[in-house]
Each structure stands twice: as C-alpha cells, then as structure tokens.
Write a protein that holds these residues in place. Structure first.
Motif, PDB file in Angstrom:
ATOM      1  N   HIS A  24       1.327   1.732  -4.033  1.00  0.00           N
ATOM      2  CA  HIS A  24      -0.020   2.098  -4.489  1.00  0.00           C
ATOM      3  C   HIS A  24      -0.605   3.387  -3.926  1.00  0.00           C
ATOM      4  O   HIS A  24      -1.570   3.909  -4.499  1.00  0.00           O
ATOM      5  CB  HIS A  24      -0.983   0.949  -4.173  1.00  0.00           C
ATOM      6  N   ILE A  25      -0.102   3.906  -2.838  1.00  0.00           N
ATOM      7  CA  ILE A  25      -0.761   5.008  -2.132  1.00  0.00           C
ATOM      8  C   ILE A  25      -0.934   6.249  -3.003  1.00  0.00           C
ATOM      9  O   ILE A  25      -1.945   6.945  -2.909  1.00  0.00           O
ATOM     10  CB  ILE A  25      -0.034   5.337  -0.804  1.00  0.00           C
ATOM     11  N   VAL A  37       0.841  -1.201   0.000  1.00  0.00           N
ATOM     12  CA  VAL A  37       0.000   0.000   0.000  1.00  0.00           C
ATOM     13  C   VAL A  37       0.874   1.248   0.000  1.00  0.00           C
ATOM     14  O   VAL A  37       0.717   2.129  -0.848  1.00  0.00           O
ATOM     15  CB  VAL A  37      -0.965   0.013   1.210  1.00  0.00           C
ATOM     16  N   TYR A  51      -4.604   1.196  -4.160  1.00  0.00           N
ATOM     17  CA  TYR A  51      -4.355   0.266  -3.064  1.00  0.00           C
ATOM     18  C   TYR A  51      -5.547  -0.595  -2.666  1.00  0.00           C
ATOM     19  O   TYR A  51      -5.481  -1.329  -1.681  1.00  0.00           O
ATOM     20  CB  TYR A  51      -3.842   1.033  -1.841  1.00  0.00           C
TER      21      TYR A  51
END
Length: 149
Positions: free
Chosen positions: A95-96, A91, A107
């Motif tokens: 992905h954040i 995350v 995420y």
C-alpha cells in the motif's frame, strides 16, 4: 485504579478486541475462502511480496487465528504483535506507493489495524477475556502486559 474505571477499561478492551479481531478474521477468511491460497499467493507475487506462497499462507493464518484470538481474548499480546507485523508488511509491500487513503489503495486501513493490534498487545486482554480466566490457573504466567487486566 478504582473498581468502576477497571470495569470501563475492561469493557473498552473487549469492544476493541472484538471489533479489530472481527476485521482481521474476515480478511483472513477472505484470503482462504474467496481467493484461495493460489489466488492469494498470486496477488502477493504481483505486489512483490517475498516468498509469496509462504507469506500468503502466513498472512492468511495469522489473520484468521490472530483475529479469533483477539475476539476470545486469548494470548492477546502475542496475537497483537503478530497482527501488527502482518500489517507492517501490508503497508510497506502492498500500500505505501498508493498514499494514505484506502479508497486509492493506500495504507490507511492497514495502519489503523496494525496500530490497534499493537495497542491491544501493550494493554492486554482485560478482565473480560480467556487470558484473564486462564491467568489464575496458570500462576499468572499469561499476564504479558505491565498494566493490570
């Protein structure tokens, strides 16, 4: 808890373990067999992961072994925590910055998998598991969760 509720709980835990474990196992095998260690490490480096060779190795094997452990119901609390930590890394490292939606590189999936793995760590493997089979033989030492299996 009455007997019927215990059976339903154990069946629910089995289905959750197998579903979440299969996704983790598939992702780990993809890192190993499709991208290879060098490709996974290069992707981790491009995402800014610390020590990309090490983290790529760890993520690959935590996902493979942790996914298999969830499916089998073996050391589920430990596997669940390790997989949740793996997803926290995914995350915040990968992905954040892309928002929540997985279609945008977000995420969403990592968050759901991490939360599911952590939930399994807290709930335990249930009666339909290797943990439950081994617990009586191990003097109940494998019973990590506070709730009954």
């Amino acid at each position: 808890m009455n007997r019927s509720a215990g059976h339903i709980r154990s069946l629910g835990l089995l289905l959750a373990r197998v579903g979440i474990g299969a996704v983790f196992l598939a992702h780990g095998l993809q890192k190993l067999n499709t991208w290879g260690h060098a490709g996974t490490a290069a992707a981790f480096d491009a995402m800014g992961a610390p020590l990309p060779d090490v983290t790529a190795f760890l993520a690959t094997w935590v996902e493979i072994l942790g996914g298999a452990a969830l499916i089998a119901g073996l050391l589920v609390p430990l596997a669940g925590v390790l997989l949740a930590v793996d997803m926290i890394g995914a995350v915040f490292i990968a992905h954040i910055d892309s928002g929540i939606w997985v279609g945008d590189g977000g995420y969403e999936l990592a968050l759901a998998l991490g939360a599911g793995a952590l939930g399994l760590a807290a709930a335990g493997a249930g009666r339909l598991s290797l943990d439950a089979l081994a617990a009586p033989r191990m003097g109940r030492k494998l019973r990590f969760a506070a709730s009954p299996a």
